[in-house]
Design an enzyme around this catalytic site. Structure first.
Site, PDB file in Angstrom:
ATOM      1  N   HIS A 114       5.440  58.078  48.804  1.00  0.00           N
ATOM      2  CA  HIS A 114       4.798  57.206  49.794  1.00  0.00           C
ATOM      3  C   HIS A 114       4.756  55.744  49.393  1.00  0.00           C
ATOM      4  O   HIS A 114       4.119  54.945  50.092  1.00  0.00           O
ATOM      5  CB  HIS A 114       3.354  57.650  50.049  1.00  0.00           C
ATOM      6  CG  HIS A 114       3.227  58.992  50.672  1.00  0.00           C
ATOM      7  ND1 HIS A 114       3.216  59.191  52.033  1.00  0.00           N
ATOM      8  CD2 HIS A 114       3.126  60.217  50.125  1.00  0.00           C
ATOM      9  CE1 HIS A 114       3.086  60.476  52.292  1.00  0.00           C
ATOM     10  NE2 HIS A 114       3.034  61.131  51.146  1.00  0.00           N
ATOM     11  N   LYS A 136      -5.870  47.891  58.144  1.00  0.00           N
ATOM     12  CA  LYS A 136      -5.206  48.636  57.081  1.00  0.00           C
ATOM     13  C   LYS A 136      -5.854  48.217  55.769  1.00  0.00           C
ATOM     14  O   LYS A 136      -6.597  47.248  55.740  1.00  0.00           O
ATOM     15  CB  LYS A 136      -3.702  48.350  57.057  1.00  0.00           C
ATOM     16  CG  LYS A 136      -3.351  46.863  57.127  1.00  0.00           C
ATOM     17  CD  LYS A 136      -1.861  46.631  57.260  1.00  0.00           C
ATOM     18  CE  LYS A 136      -1.319  46.748  58.673  1.00  0.00           C
ATOM     19  NZ  LYS A 136      -0.382  47.830  58.876  1.00  0.00           N
ATOM     20  N   ARG A 137      -5.554  48.928  54.667  1.00  0.00           N
ATOM     21  CA  ARG A 137      -6.070  48.486  53.380  1.00  0.00           C
ATOM     22  C   ARG A 137      -5.689  47.027  53.140  1.00  0.00           C
ATOM     23  O   ARG A 137      -4.641  46.557  53.614  1.00  0.00           O
ATOM     24  CB  ARG A 137      -5.495  49.367  52.259  1.00  0.00           C
ATOM     25  CG  ARG A 137      -6.161  50.715  52.149  1.00  0.00           C
ATOM     26  CD  ARG A 137      -7.631  50.623  51.836  1.00  0.00           C
ATOM     27  NE  ARG A 137      -7.869  50.310  50.450  1.00  0.00           N
ATOM     28  CZ  ARG A 137      -8.337  51.173  49.556  1.00  0.00           C
ATOM     29  NH1 ARG A 137      -8.640  52.418  49.909  1.00  0.00           N
ATOM     30  NH2 ARG A 137      -8.535  50.803  48.308  1.00  0.00           N
ATOM     31  N   LYS A 149       0.701  43.555  52.376  1.00  0.00           N
ATOM     32  CA  LYS A 149       0.491  43.741  53.810  1.00  0.00           C
ATOM     33  C   LYS A 149       0.249  42.402  54.519  1.00  0.00           C
ATOM     34  O   LYS A 149       0.277  42.317  55.723  1.00  0.00           O
ATOM     35  CB  LYS A 149      -0.679  44.691  54.048  1.00  0.00           C
ATOM     36  CG  LYS A 149      -0.394  46.129  53.573  1.00  0.00           C
ATOM     37  CD  LYS A 149      -1.613  47.021  53.751  1.00  0.00           C
ATOM     38  CE  LYS A 149      -1.468  48.391  53.100  1.00  0.00           C
ATOM     39  NZ  LYS A 149      -0.689  49.358  53.898  1.00  0.00           N
ATOM     40  N   THR A 181       1.582  53.944  59.643  1.00  0.00           N
ATOM     41  CA  THR A 181       1.364  54.893  60.732  1.00  0.00           C
ATOM     42  C   THR A 181       0.465  54.251  61.789  1.00  0.00           C
ATOM     43  O   THR A 181       0.519  54.626  62.956  1.00  0.00           O
ATOM     44  CB  THR A 181       0.716  56.206  60.231  1.00  0.00           C
ATOM     45  OG1 THR A 181      -0.341  55.868  59.320  1.00  0.00           O
ATOM     46  CG2 THR A 181       1.739  57.077  59.514  1.00  0.00           C
ATOM     47  N   LYS A 228       0.327  54.262  66.049  1.00  0.00           N
ATOM     48  CA  LYS A 228      -0.875  54.503  66.866  1.00  0.00           C
ATOM     49  C   LYS A 228      -1.053  53.377  67.880  1.00  0.00           C
ATOM     50  O   LYS A 228      -1.383  53.619  69.047  1.00  0.00           O
ATOM     51  CB  LYS A 228      -2.110  54.606  65.954  1.00  0.00           C
ATOM     52  CG  LYS A 228      -2.071  55.854  65.072  1.00  0.00           C
ATOM     53  CD  LYS A 228      -3.035  55.804  63.884  1.00  0.00           C
ATOM     54  CE  LYS A 228      -2.634  56.862  62.855  1.00  0.00           C
ATOM     55  NZ  LYS A 228      -3.278  56.668  61.538  1.00  0.00           N
TER      56      LYS A 228
HETATM   57  C1  26V Z   1      -2.055  55.705  44.533  1.00  0.00           C
HETATM   58  C2  26V Z   1      -3.146  55.858  43.734  1.00  0.00           C
HETATM   59  C3  26V Z   1      -2.995  55.529  42.314  1.00  0.00           C
HETATM   60  C4  26V Z   1      -4.115  56.072  41.474  1.00  0.00           C
HETATM   61  C5  26V Z   1      -5.456  55.881  42.092  1.00  0.00           C
HETATM   62  C6  26V Z   1      -5.566  56.504  43.456  1.00  0.00           C
HETATM   63  C7  26V Z   1      -4.368  56.324  44.272  1.00  0.00           C
HETATM   64  C8  26V Z   1      -4.422  56.633  45.608  1.00  0.00           C
HETATM   65  C9  26V Z   1      -3.309  56.466  46.408  1.00  0.00           C
HETATM   66  C10 26V Z   1      -2.131  55.999  45.868  1.00  0.00           C
HETATM   67  C11 26V Z   1      -0.892  55.852  46.661  1.00  0.00           C
HETATM   68  C12 26V Z   1      -1.106  55.303  47.967  1.00  0.00           C
HETATM   69  C13 26V Z   1       0.165  55.486  48.685  1.00  0.00           C
HETATM   70  C14 26V Z   1      -0.013  55.360  50.147  1.00  0.00           C
HETATM   71  O1  26V Z   1      -1.078  55.549  50.710  1.00  0.00           O
HETATM   72  N1  26V Z   1       1.078  55.061  50.793  1.00  0.00           N
HETATM   73  C15 26V Z   1       1.091  54.906  52.220  1.00  0.00           C
HETATM   74  O2  26V Z   1       1.498  56.146  52.760  1.00  0.00           O
HETATM   75  C16 26V Z   1       1.538  56.108  54.167  1.00  0.00           C
HETATM   76  C17 26V Z   1       1.876  57.508  54.636  1.00  0.00           C
HETATM   77  O3  26V Z   1       3.165  57.851  54.267  1.00  0.00           O
HETATM   78  C18 26V Z   1       2.554  55.088  54.630  1.00  0.00           C
HETATM   79  O4  26V Z   1       2.522  55.045  56.030  1.00  0.00           O
HETATM   80  C19 26V Z   1       2.231  53.718  54.061  1.00  0.00           C
HETATM   81  O5  26V Z   1       3.244  52.818  54.379  1.00  0.00           O
HETATM   82  C20 26V Z   1       2.085  53.819  52.561  1.00  0.00           C
HETATM   83  O6  26V Z   1       1.611  52.588  52.021  1.00  0.00           O
END
Ligand code: 26V
Length: 788
Positions: free
Chosen positions: A344, A525-526, A531, A633, A637
């Site tokens: 992701h 979004k975050r 972004k 995503t 929406k």
């Molecule tokens: C990484 C980490 C690292 C350790 C701490 C906790 C944590 C939590 C999440 C992540 C990875 C986040 C990746 C993510 O959310 N990617 C998003 O995924 C969406 C669904 O596929 C996508 O639409 C977004 O573009 C993408 O940023």
């Protein structure tokens, strides 16, 4: 049916909750309704499990550290086909369904896109009748609640379990012991400690109520062995509970960071806790009706949602060898055939790695297996795999581990999947062509259209009939109405109604007011530098400056809406939040501009806020630096709800634009290749700023303290980034963004033209249904046939 629901509510109120009708508070009615709906899900739930077992169907196990389900009541009522009946039943009891739902907690068991995608996918798997389990952790505290104090983000603990969580069914008989630490004696692992995982199940009803799957969340449970009675009896009451405290910590909090790996030992323990409990659970289910574990891949598919459960490969291999007598090679082959991995993100800081020391002390047997897997890759492929390392510079690389233990690796949009091949797992793509595939993300039309936007959903059904809920391609029939003024008018009224819902919600929940008749322009979004909320607010400042120069000009009134949380440790993201709020303070209080430009930062953005906000939006901001947003995503929406996109060629924007047509999308900005080139140019940021008087004026105003008069230097850090490094190319893309925003205004001045484009967006969004995405996973990754 409404009579049945009514009596079920009353029965639960009295006999499950022990509360009489006259004493019941709104929260009690809410619990009673949840239990009544849960009852309705129970028969199809049990029947689905029975059928899957009787027919020996292949099951999909979706392992994810995050599930952002959103509120459950209305979604369940809609999918079980009893929403109207539930409203009528409550009415007859003098209770408002809307009031009741408005107080329901929104389980924030996720950070953002990855967690919400997991929830959309579970719902689609149920709708399609695919036997599936979502496996996750039952965090006591979800993502923090956000408020603002003088513009700064403040984080508060989230208490989503406060209502007793009527949807989750504790399963005290379903537990697994997860071991940690200790030592190795050859290949025999002697762990030092263990923690018991207990299951809590939530039903996930598919649309039409024909199939219900399980979301199984693990909690660390109290375990008598953990209390040190010796220490307790010697008077060390607190020390006696140390082990128990550590155990409970495992399911205590969701990590609020999605860019760094903080609290490494706890985080890796959480990941292993989820993974081990889930793999043990699915093996137990399999062995209860099968004897031949070699055949596991025929009956089980495990999907790893990012690398967070990437220890699943070593864990499955360990269990097959240590408990079922497999050879290493056979165990590894079975694991690869069972596992799939979805990537992701390409952001290097989000690609997990754990030090060999940490892995060795927490999971010594797994480290040994990873070393053997690494050796196996090199014996299999020889020098061609010289650049592949599961362990490198003393770090276990979880992305490579996940990729090399999976039979399929997928990215989440066409562009992203290509980058996964070329930039991330180049050797894998070369040595095993066809292993890396794309499945473009999707969203569920049930929650994101039918539930969130009843006005538009009803208009669509009146116009083209029902059926689009489970066959989103049918929206294409709306194209025939895109030039019909009466239909466009009706669409305008639906948008107006959605704005009213959002306005009322924003006023009641947050005390925020904004004009109704304006272009609603939203970025939610975050908060992340890539972004580029910064690009958005810089442009907003430029609009403010232009209006100030020509207050009588024919400006299109805009409401600029922001929403999103910053990781608590992400200083730049927090500065960006503060800047938006500081600018809002000036702009919104300037009598000359406040009717033409309003800035609203909706606090505590979450699924519920998204449901209110997205239907109200006219313009969707998808403005990430090209190559950096894996998919997005939210972009889908918004378009499904008739907002037009202003965006870069990034993630799924590319495919959205292909589907809706370039005339119906406001494109700007550097492409992925141009981004790479521009970053190579010495002094690109300064050059871009010096070439843009508009941007220059904006930056000068910030530097002069126009938005922080009491502390003019407040944004020196951000300004330094923009002037001197600008990795995310805010300056380079500014003028192109500004021009695209001028086109937005011109288009909005022609209401019919705007509405026509919006309707064409809706009509062409069929591809982005999560049902389509899940069908692709089924055929390309999980190898399961069609269901119903
Ligand atoms: C990484 C980490 C690292 C350790 C701490 C906790 C944590 C939590 C999440 C992540 C990875 C986040 C990746 C993510 O959310 N990617 C998003 O995924 C969406 C669904 O596929 C996508 O639409 C977004 O573009 C993408 O940023």
């Amino acid at each position: 049916m409404s009579d049945q629901i009514r009596s079920s509510i009353l029965r639960h109120l009295r006999y499950s909750l022990g509360i009489s009708e006259s004493q019941a508070a709104l929260a009690d009615w809410r619990t009673a309704l949840s239990l009544a709906l849960r009852d309705l899900a129970m028969d199809p739930w049990l029947e689905a499990e029975k059928r899957a077992t009787d027919e020996d169907r292949k099951r999909v196990y979706y392992l994810s550290m995050e599930f952002l389900t959103g509120r459950l009541i209305e979604d369940a009522a809609i999918n079980l086909g009893v929403r109207t009946e539930a409203v009528v039943a409550l009415d007859s009891l003098g209770v408002s369904f809307a009031d009741l739902v408005a107080g329901e907690p929104d389980p924030a068991l996720g950070n953002g896109g990855l967690g919400r995608l997991a929830a959309c996918y579970l719902e689609s798997m149920s709708t399609l009748g695919l036997p599936a389990y979502g496996y996750g952790l039952r965090y006591e505290r979800g993502l923090f609640r956000q408020s603002f104090d003088e513009g700064r983000q403040v984080e508060h603990p989230d208490e989503w379990l406060g209502d007793g969580s009527p949807w989750s069914l504790g399963k005290p008989e379903t537990t697994h012991r997860v071991s940690f630490g200790g030592s190795l004696d050859g290949e025999t692992w002697n762990p030092e400690s263990s923690i018991v995982a207990g299951a809590f199940d939530t039903p996930v009803a598919g649309y039409g109520g024909r199939w219900v799957n399980t979301l199984r969340l693990w909690a660390a449970t109290a375990d008598a062995n953990l209390l040190d009675l010796g220490r307790f009896n010697s008077g060390d009451f607190f020390g006696a509970a140390d082990a128990e405290t550590w155990a409970k910590t495992l399911s205590r909090v969701l990590y609020p960071a999605d860019e760094t790996d903080l609290g490494k030992r706890l985080r890796l323990s959480q990941e292993y806790f989820l993974t081990s409990a889930s793999v043990q659970d699915l093996l137990e289910r399999f062995t209860s009706s099968h004897t031949d574990l070699e055949r596991l891949p025929e009956f089980v598919a495990i999907q790893m949602n990012d690398t967070h459960p990437a220890i699943a490969g070593p864990e499955l291999i360990r269990l097959l060898i240590d408990e079922h007598g497999f050879s290493f090679d056979r165990a590894a082959d079975v694991a690869v055939d069972v596992l799939g991995y979805t990537n992701h993100t390409l952001l290097p800081e989000a690609l997990e790695h754990w030090s060999v020391d940490l892995m060795g002390s927490l999971l010594p047997r797994h480290l040994q297996i990873i070393e053997k897997l690494d050796a196996r890759i090199h014996t299999t492929y020889g020098p061609a795999a010289d650049n592949v390392h599961l362990i490198d510079h003393g770090q276990v690389r979880m992305g490579d581990l996940a990729a090399w233990t999976s039979h399929r690796v997928n990215g989440v949009s066409a562009l992203h999947s290509e980058l996964v091949k070329t930039d991330l797992f180049e050797a894998l793509d070369e040595l095993e062509p066809g292993r890396i595939v794309n499945v473009t993300n999707g969203i569920t039309p049930r929650r994101w259209l039918k539930l969130a936007n009843p006005a538009l959903a009803n208009l669509i059904t009146e116009t083209i009939g029902s059926g689009w809920e489970t066959d989103l391609d049918r929206l294409r029939a709306l194209e025939a109405h895109a030039d019909d003024p009466a239909f466009l008018d009706a669409f305008g009224r639906a948008k107006h109604a959605a704005k009213q819902v959002f306005l009322d919600w924003a006023r009641e929940t947050h005390g925020i007011d904004m004009p109704h008749d304006a272009l609603y322009d939203a970025q939610i979004k975050r908060i992340h530098e890539y972004k580029r909320q910064l690009l958005n607010i810089l442009w907003t400042i430029s609009r403010y400056q232009q209006i100030k120069k020509d207050p009588q000009g024919a400006w299109v009134p805009r409401v600029k809406i922001f929403g999103g949380k910053a990781a608590p440790s992400y200083a730049v993201a927090k500065d960006i939040i503060r800047l938006v709020n500081d600018v809002a303070e000036v702009v919104n209080n300037d009598p000359e501009t406040k009717d033409l430009l309003r800035i609203v930062f909706v606090p505590n953005y979450n699924v519920t806020a998204a449901e209110k906000l997205i239907p109200a939006a006219d313009l969707s901001e998808q403005i990430s630096t090209a190559g950096m947003e894996a998919s997005g995503t939210g972009n889908m929406k918004f378009a499904l709800n008739g907002a037009l996109t202003i965006g870069t060629l990034d993630g799924a924007n590319v495919e959205i634009r292909d589907e809706v047509g370039p005339d119906n999308f406001f494109l700007f900005g550097l492409t992925t290749e141009e981004v790479a080139e521009r970053r190579e140019q010495e002094g690109h940021a300064r050059a871009a700023i010096e070439a843009s008087c508009v941007l220059r004026e904006v930056l000068d105003a910030i530097a002069a303290g126009a938005f922080s008069p009491d502390e003019p230097g407040r944004y020196a850090g951000i300004l330094d980034l923009v002037w001197n490094s600008d990795w995310f190319l805010v300056a380079s893309d500014f003028d192109a963004y500004d021009s695209a925003q001028q086109v937005v205004d011109q288009t909005y001045r022609e209401p019919q033209e705007w509405q026509r484009k919006a309707v064409l967006n809706i009509a062409r969004m069929g591809f982005f249904s999560s049902d389509r995405a899940i069908r692709e996973y089924m055929s390309e990754i999980w190898n399961v046939g069609p269901t119903f």
